[in-house]
Design a protein around this motif. Structure first.
Motif, PDB file in Angstrom:
ATOM      1  N   GLU A 225       0.852  -1.192   0.000  1.00 54.55           N
ATOM      2  CA  GLU A 225       0.000   0.000   0.000  1.00 54.55           C
ATOM      3  C   GLU A 225       0.885   1.237   0.000  1.00 54.55           C
ATOM      4  OE1 GLU A 225      -2.713  -0.096   3.299  1.00 54.55           O
ATOM      5  OE2 GLU A 225      -3.117  -2.228   2.996  1.00 54.55           O
ATOM      6  N   ILE A 226       1.769   1.305   0.978  1.00 60.09           N
ATOM      7  CA  ILE A 226       2.754   2.368   1.137  1.00 60.09           C
ATOM      8  C   ILE A 226       4.041   1.705   1.597  1.00 60.09           C
ATOM      9  CG2 ILE A 226       3.395   4.434   2.476  1.00 60.09           C
ATOM     10  CD1 ILE A 226       1.113   5.004   0.628  1.00 60.09           C
ATOM     11  N   ASP A 227       5.173   2.181   1.101  1.00 63.99           N
ATOM     12  CA  ASP A 227       6.451   1.677   1.598  1.00 63.99           C
ATOM     13  C   ASP A 227       6.770   2.376   2.925  1.00 63.99           C
ATOM     14  OD1 ASP A 227       8.977   0.783   2.110  1.00 63.99           O
ATOM     15  OD2 ASP A 227       9.911   1.687   0.319  1.00 63.99           O
ATOM     16  N   PRO A 228       6.754   1.656   4.049  1.00 63.06           N
ATOM     17  CA  PRO A 228       7.025   2.304   5.332  1.00 63.06           C
ATOM     18  C   PRO A 228       8.419   2.912   5.425  1.00 63.06           C
ATOM     19  CG  PRO A 228       6.065   0.129   5.656  1.00 63.06           C
ATOM     20  CD  PRO A 228       6.444   0.231   4.212  1.00 63.06           C
ATOM     21  N   LEU A 229       9.343   2.436   4.577  1.00 62.64           N
ATOM     22  CA  LEU A 229      10.701   2.973   4.572  1.00 62.64           C
ATOM     23  C   LEU A 229      10.910   3.956   3.430  1.00 62.64           C
ATOM     24  CD1 LEU A 229      12.754  -0.240   5.397  1.00 62.64           C
ATOM     25  CD2 LEU A 229      11.629   1.364   6.945  1.00 62.64           C
TER      26      LEU A 229
END
Length: 312
Positions: free
Chosen positions: A87-91
């Motif tokens: 969904e979103i790259d946390p990094l």
């Protein structure tokens, strides 16, 4: 059921908010012997069209050390995947996270969410801030939806779920270490903008429901149910949670179902279909509740003519 699923859906909030409110990332899970057979986690689907295949994995945006390592079939799929879709790259871009928080999560200068709450709710909020050792001034300028999310993050942390062990973060760390391409299916700004669409009165109600859910232990019970269902790949329990979300008529319940699920599932399915059309053997990992219930992402992919097999 009140505002319990919300932060489960938006995993970036764990990384954006956790360290700021004293929820420190946990160490990475310890390595275990590769010969040890690992149990199934979450849900795993195989999606095929023509000669191309994609693996679709259901994540949970929280973590515990016993979640890892992941089972062998998923681990092998991750190893050989040319692309990991999240969904979103946390990094990813932390400046984008900070910008989105400022744009969608903060009140105008001088305004505070606590001052907007009805008088009866203010001491209840104050008690929770003390419970989690959150300085009131550090959250004073937050919009009610964001303050509710901070409380939820803090409650999950108190129950033993660490931001650093979130499944999305675990997958992202592995992909970055391999030099693997990561595709974001959504944007930080787009996710946070969903909450900012609520009116001021709706956001206050959202906060009130979140406070009440923590006070009466519903939040804790729901957290354990979601984590246990994911931990054991319990398909029946996951479907029951989806049914519960669909039946919830509170403001936060309707928001979860109509906005965080029904509105997001079609574009998530579209993005996954486009990825399958251009890449073979990729892995897409999205929140587990997008994969169960009516109009789930797997069902939407089937309607688009793809073969969808549930592995577990």
């Amino acid at each position: 059921m009140r505002a319990k699923f919300t932060v489960i859906f938006l995993g970036l909030l764990w990384l954006a908010l956790g360290p700021a409110w004293g929820v420190e990332p946990a160490p990475r899970p310890p390595a275990q012997a590769q010969a040890q057979q690992q149990p199934n986690r979450g849900a795993l689907f195989k999606v095929s069209q023509g000669e191309r295949t994609l693996y679709l994995f259901g994540t949970i945006h929280v973590g515990a050390a016993d979640f890892y390592p992941l089972e062998a079939r998923l681990a092998a799929a991750l190893e050989r995947a040319p692309v990991l879709a999240l969904e979103i790259d946390p990094l990813g871009d932390q400046q984008a996270v900070a910008k989105a928080l400022q744009q969608h999560g903060m009140l105008r200068p001088g305004a505070t969410a606590s001052a907007q709450l009805a008088p009866a709710w203010r001491p209840r909020l104050a008690r929770l801030l003390r419970r989690y050792a959150i300085p009131p001034q550090s959250v004073a300028g937050m919009k009610p939806w964001l303050l509710a999310s901070v409380l939820t993050v803090s409650e999950f942390a108190a129950l033993g779920y660490d931001t650093g062990l979130a499944v999305d973060a675990h997958l992202s760390r592995q992909a970055h270490a391999r030099g693997q391409a990561i595709v974001e299916l959504e944007s930080v700004n787009g996710q946070m903008a969903l909450f900012d669409r609520m009116s001021g009165a709706e956001q206050l109600r959202f906060l009130e429901e979140g406070i009440a859910a923590i006070e009466d232990k519903e939040q804790a019970a729901q957290a354990r149910q979601i984590a246990d269902a994911w931990r054991h790949a319990d398909a029946a329990a996951l479907e029951a949670l989806a049914d519960k979300a669909a039946a919830d008529q509170t403001l936060s319940g309707r928001f979860v179902q109509k906005v965080l699920l029904d509105e997001r599932n079609p574009p998530l399915a579209d993005s996954i279909a486009k990825l399958l059309a251009r890449e073979n053997n990729s892995v897409a990992a999205i929140g587990i509740l997008h994969l169960v219930g009516k109009n789930s992402v797997p069902e939407l992919l089937r309607k688009r003519g793809m073969a969808v097999e549930r592995i577990y």
